[in-house]
Enzyme design. Structure first.
Site, PDB file in Angstrom:
ATOM      1  N   CYS A   1       0.823  -1.207   0.000  1.00  0.00           N
ATOM      2  CA  CYS A   1       0.000   0.000   0.000  1.00  0.00           C
ATOM      3  C   CYS A   1       0.856   1.255   0.000  1.00  0.00           C
ATOM      4  O   CYS A   1       0.484   2.282  -0.572  1.00  0.00           O
ATOM      5  CB  CYS A   1      -0.957   0.006   1.185  1.00  0.00           C
TER       6      CYS A   1
ATOM      7  N   HIS B   1      -1.789   1.505   7.691  1.00  0.00           N
ATOM      8  CA  HIS B   1      -2.063   1.540   6.248  1.00  0.00           C
ATOM      9  C   HIS B   1      -1.651   2.893   5.674  1.00  0.00           C
ATOM     10  O   HIS B   1      -1.651   3.913   6.382  1.00  0.00           O
ATOM     11  CB  HIS B   1      -3.563   1.314   6.026  1.00  0.00           C
TER      12      HIS B   1
ATOM     13  N   ASN C   1      -7.832   5.458  -0.737  1.00  0.00           N
ATOM     14  CA  ASN C   1      -7.341   4.185  -0.227  1.00  0.00           C
ATOM     15  C   ASN C   1      -6.852   3.321  -1.388  1.00  0.00           C
ATOM     16  O   ASN C   1      -7.617   3.026  -2.308  1.00  0.00           O
ATOM     17  CB  ASN C   1      -8.476   3.467   0.512  1.00  0.00           C
TER      18      ASN C   1
END
Length: 685
Positions: free
Chosen positions: A105, A259, A283
């Site tokens: 990520c 994250h 995201n």
């Protein structure tokens, strides 16, 4: 510590590199040439297979999956997965990206930000490839790797596990740029396993070659809002991350712990009877959004004018959402901002400023520790090089110095992130003023320093030796007069002159047009801030003038030609150019560059004899046919064509000698030759 002999060898290697590693002269990762390899495959009717990053477990990494899953991995090309694959469809967007099984990520959040800034995206994603024309199963991407831009070649075999993409997969099934770019980045870092966990700050730098800074949202600087505004105004890349011991755990409010996210926008919106500052976040999962105030279907949007609500609110499960700045600081831990230079620190009522940068590559030795993480500059001074700089402009309310230190581990593995590195800053003949150490690949910090001379000492607490890249960014105003404190970057006291390389970190457009002030350029290269010698002039001309590919076709400025140029402009006859003398030279170069581009109508990078004659006339000078022929012989190649660097040398000499003759003729009648006889004598010598 490097011995004198090894220091000299390292300096020679750096010097001979020239501009290799720039966007105009890319380094070839693993010595693989994309154009040559593709042409070879096309001529043989083969699809490329990359032996340096093969379709087997070694490219995945031994610890990413369990052993039974590793052997289930299948590698397939897009042409085997889709009937009509494309590299790009309808442009490049963050919404093309959906994170796969790999925990990258951090890389995808940086990639999402990259898609918003075309000037950086085009550096990473070349346009000369695809599935429709000249397809041979080979692609390439560019990344900034420890000070150099490198071209990474891959084949298009992608890993699948149980029929699903192991890595990132595109939202549109037949668009493959995200998966192929991710594979190239995995190759650069050694394996897909080395993408499983990382730092968004590293990826932001690797995608831009820029400088990044991290800001704590739990203890933010008082001017964080001003920094955000400046970052948005100067089109920086931005990201953020959440804390949490357990990674990728989605809370009930929709925020994922441990994250990384992309910041895609920020605005101030009229809400009820006041104003609300909101920030837009994406995201990399491609889904999963904030469920609180200002989320897609929250009641706050009912109190916003319809035209603004329609423009801003996107009610889709695409991973992107708005939230208030207050909630942003509450639920996120770190903000990351990156640009070519630290323009995000330019805010408030400042005059127009520019940032210059000095780059230094060297090897370090361990710093001497005194216990409890206290670092002894006295011990370190005896072993590591010091880098000096002068601060020129000072405002107690604005930052004017940024120091960035990047470590390069020998085998390019994630072990490099386990080493504590940092630097100390101290004023000349004074105690340590600042120090910054961290367990990170990149340690960067910003400062407000008053005018004066400072030294930076890079160091590591580990008992190892390997390379580091130090960059010193300094802000200075566009001066109307002579600066009181000219900017200087000095060599380490214990290294050799050829170890130094100073390169402005700008985009790939010609810097001659980017820097309106010749003083800005002079200050980047000046010895002790006051003069430029022939070697520095050579670096300056090759790096600042020969930027685009066409300009460099005719060859680079040699050291001998730069000595000749310096002799023509050196009014003090001391082997150096002062700021005033360089200003005169720079104006001449700008004029000759315009003339050259005008006369080189076919963009060949050369002028033939007839074009040279026209260029001389355009410059307001005159020659006869005999002198024109001699100039073509003296400055041209075997076919009497003249490139840009030789043209500038030729014109400087012609114009200088023309005016020298006129001055001699005015001094008295004793001169017994014509202008052309004089010029023929001095132009062919």
């Amino acid at each position: 510590m490097l011995s004198p002999n090894s220091s000299r060898r390292l300096g020679q290697d750096w010097k001979t590199t020239g501009t290799a590693g720039s966007l105009q002269s890319l380094k070839k990762f693993n010595n693989q040439d994309f154009s040559r390899l593709r042409a070879s495959c096309l001529s043989q009717g083969l699809l490329f297979e990359d032996d340096t990053f093969p379709a087997n477990v070694s490219s995945i990494g031994p610890n990413l999956l369990s052993e039974d899953k590793l052997w289930l991995i299948q590698w397939k090309r897009p042409t085997e997965l889709q009937r009509n694959p494309h590299l790009i469809m309808d442009g490049v967007s963050r919404f093309d990206i959906m994170q796969g099984e790999i925990g990258d990520c951090w890389m995808l959040a940086a990639l999402g930000s990259l898609t918003l800034q075309k000037r950086f995206l085009e550096n990473v994603l070349p346009k000369d490839q695809g599935f429709q024309n000249d397809y041979a199963g080979i692609f390439h991407f560019r990344f900034w790797h420890f000070g150099d831009w490198v071209d990474v070649v891959i084949d298009d075999r992608l890993p699948l596990l149980n029929g699903r993409y192991l890595s990132v997969h595109p939202r549109t099934s037949n668009e493959f740029w995200p998966s192929l770019l991710e594979k190239a980045y995995a190759k650069l870092r050694g394996s897909y396993q080395n993408l499983h966990g990382g730092y968004i700050s590293d990826a932001l730098v690797d995608f831009t070659g820029g400088v990044q800074l991290q800001f704590s949202l739990k203890n933010p600087p008082p001017d964080l809002e001003e920094i955000l505004k400046a970052a948005d105004r100067s089109q920086c890349l931005m990201g953020c991350s959440t804390s949490g011991q357990l990674r990728n755990i989605e809370l009930r409010n929709g925020i994922v712990q441990g994250h990384a996210y992309t910041i895609t926008g920020a605005t101030k919106i009229r809400y009820k009877n006041g104003w609300e500052h909101i920030v837009r976040i994406w995201n990399p999962w491609g889904h999963g959004e904030w469920k609180g105030a200002w989320s897609d279907d929250s009641p706050e949007w009912d109190h916003v004018e319809p035209k603004y609500r329609e423009a801003l609110c996107r009610d889709k499960d695409d991973g992107e959402f708005w939230m208030s700045c207050e909630n942003f600081q509450e639920h996120f831990s770190l903000l990351y901002i990156c640009n070519s230079t630290p323009t995000f620190l330019d805010f408030g009522g400042q005059n127009r400023t520019t940032w210059s940068v000095d780059r230094h590559i060297y090897q370090w030795s361990p710093v001497v520790t005194t216990g409890r993480n206290n670092y002894s500059p006295a011990g370190a001074l005896s072993r590591n090089p010091q880098y000096f700089f002068k601060v020129t402009d000072y405002d107690p309310k604005t930052y004017n110095v940024v120091i960035s230190l990047i470590q390069k581990h020998a085998d390019n593995t994630l072990d490099a992130q386990k080493l504590k590195i940092g630097f100390l800053i101290f004023r000349e003949n004074s105690k340590v003023l600042k120090q910054d150490f961290a367990l990170a690949r990149d340690v960067t910090n910003y400062f407000i320093l008053s005018p004066g001379t400072y030294a930076v000492l890079p160091a590591t607490s580990e008992d190892q030796e390997f390379e580091f890249l130090l960059r010193i960014f300094l802000k200075h105003q566009d001066y109307n007069g002579e600066p009181n404190y000219p900017l200087s970057s000095m060599l380490p006291k214990d290294t050799f002159t050829d170890l130094r390389k100073t390169t402005p970190e700008n985009s790939d457009e010609p810097r001659l047009n980017q820097d309106s002030s010749y003083k800005t350029i002079f200050l980047r290269y000046a010895n002790q801030g006051s003069a430029i010698d022939a070697l520095q002039l050579q670096h300056l001309l090759n790096e600042e003038v020969l930027q685009d590919e066409t300009a460099s076709l005719g060859g680079r400025f040699s050291f001998d030609s730069c000595r000749g140029i310096l002799a023509l402009m050196d009014l003090g006859s001391n082997g150096r150019l002062t700021l005033q003398e360089f200003g005169s030279l720079w104006r001449h170069i700008a004029k000759y560059l315009d003339v050259f581009k005008k006369e080189d109508r076919n963009n060949s990078g050369y002028l033939d004899v007839s074009e040279l004659k026209s260029a001389i006339q355009t410059a307001g000078l005159s020659v006869n046919e005999q002198l024109l022929r001699l100039m073509a012989l003296r400055y041209g190649d075997a076919t009497r064509r003249i490139g840009l660097s030789d043209f500038i040398c030729c014109m400087l000499r012609l114009e200088t000698m023309t005016y020298a003759f006129q001055n001699l003729a005015e001094d008295g009648p004793q001169l017994s030759m014509t202008t052309m006889e004089w010029l023929t004598l001095v132009m062919y010598s």
